[in-house]
Design a protein around this motif. Structure first.
Motif: not given
Length: 391
Positions: A220-226, A232-238
């Motif tokens: 699960v990866y969002s924003g620029p990290r996608s 890998m999933p981090t504590g970055h919030p959607v």
């Protein structure tokens, strides 16, 4: 009636008979398989892989499973399709290969080991069979595993259903948080929630669950990290205005499927829409090109050429896909360098994508069964732009 994950004795008898037929054709008298996935395929025994060898030994008449003492009762509990040979520990006062050698004392035929064996185990195997005519590598089981039996397809299809449900549950989690107006969940919270949901569903709806490593999980990866293909999933919030990739999958009866979609948190921008349109069309083309009788390379070449012709070569980082079976990644490879002919019963992913550095990644992935009638996408979560906007 609950869905049963366990394949029966008849299935393993069929697999072992086919292995013996191929051994005979290749002049192999004893075949040794030590990879976790080959062990599952040949005997139905699932275990947590460690440094302790677990080895299937197949002859013209018998099937044995060499395993450490701590796995003895575990194997008996699983009703494996093999006779156990037990050593105590690794590296062992009485090493595993010595125990194996005594079982076949004086063996003088051809010994073969699976292509996936650890190189560190080749010399011990050679020492265990000093009278062998030859000790060679063999890929006969790898070739068998390319085409799935109907019993396996049923497991893959159920895994695909659950994988789609994992995506759906992730979307529901985000949408509910947006509805409440509170903080949106982080990547790791979403991954943890959907994985637990899939495992809980198995325990509620299935019987004879085969517990394997990677039973249900995902990226699960969002924003620029996608823009990192395997972020890998981090504590970055959607965040509103960003996109998010839910790449989720599970293994039912140790047969894998994955479902992956790119979503937009709120209304997508013009640029996001343009990017998504290219990824969407490339994935549609790739899936349609997974045709029996055609090569793996042909599907890859077609979809990647579309991305390049769309002016997005710099955002192209990987092939169209990979085979799936007991493992999430296994042959054949849907890539320009793999000339394997697609055949009915093969299962591959279809996941061409684009990754824009510092901005976002766009990937749609399905689990596709090759049939005589054409590609059969077993994952069905909607993918049109209007279906992937979370608002």
């Amino acid at each position: 009636m609950a869905f049963s994950q366990r394949l029966g004795a008849d299935f393993y008898a069929k697999i072992q008979a086919d292995i013996r037929k191929r051994m005979d054709a290749a002049g192999i008298d004893l075949l040794l398989l030590d990879s976790n996935d080959d062990v599952i395929y040949a005997t139905g025994f699932s275990h947590y892989t460690t440094e302790r060898p677990v080895v299937v030994a197949i002859t013209a008449t018998d099937v044995f499973l060499l395993l450490p003492e701590l796995e003895r009762t575990h194997a008996a509990h699983q009703h494996i399709a093999a006779e156990a040979i037990v050593y105590f520990e690794f590296p062992g006062i009485d090493p595993w290969h010595a125990v194996l050698g005594r079982k076949f004392a004086g063996f003088g035929g051809t010994v073969a080991y699976g292509h996936a064996i650890s190189l560190a185990r080749v010399k011990p195997i050679e020492s265990a069979f000093p009278n062998a005519e030859r000790v060679i590598a063999s890929n006969i089981v790898q070739q068998m595993r390319l085409r799935k039996h109907p019993e396996e397809v049923a497991l893959h299809r159920e895994a695909a259903r659950l994988s789609d449900r994992m995506v759906e549950v992730g979307v529901e989690m985000i949408r509910e948080a947006m509805r409440k107006g509170g903080p949106l969940p982080s990547e790791v919270e979403i991954e943890s929630y959907v994985s637990r949901h899939a495992m809980r569903t198995m325990h509620e709806e299935h019987e004879d669950i085969m517990l394997v490593q990677g039973l249900a999980s995902g990226l699960v990866y969002s924003g620029p990290r996608s823009a990192f293909p395997h972020g890998m999933p981090t504590g970055h919030p959607v965040k509103i205005g960003e996109s998010i990739i839910l790449s989720l999958g599970c293994r039912v009866g140790a047969r894998a499927s994955e479902s992956e979609r790119t979503f937009f948190i709120g209304e997508p921008s013009k640029l996001q829409r343009e990017h998504y349109a290219v990824a969407y069309e490339a994935q549609r083309m790739a899936t349609a090109a997974l045709i029996a009788g055609h090569t793996c390379a042909s599907a890859d070449n077609l979809a990647l050429a579309y991305i390049r012709d769309s002016g997005m070569s710099e955002y192209l980082l990987h092939r169209v896909g990979h085979g799936m079976g007991i493992m999430f990644h296994e042959p054949p490879w849907v890539e320009g360098g793999d000339q394997t002919i697609l055949e009915p019963g093969m299962i591959t992913s279809s996941e061409p994508a684009i990754f824009v550095p510092g901005f976002a990644g766009y990937r749609i992935a399905d689990t596709v069964l090759i049939t005589a009638e054409g590609p059969d996408s077993m994952t069905l979560y909607p993918r049109k732009l209007e279906d992937v906007i979370i608002a």
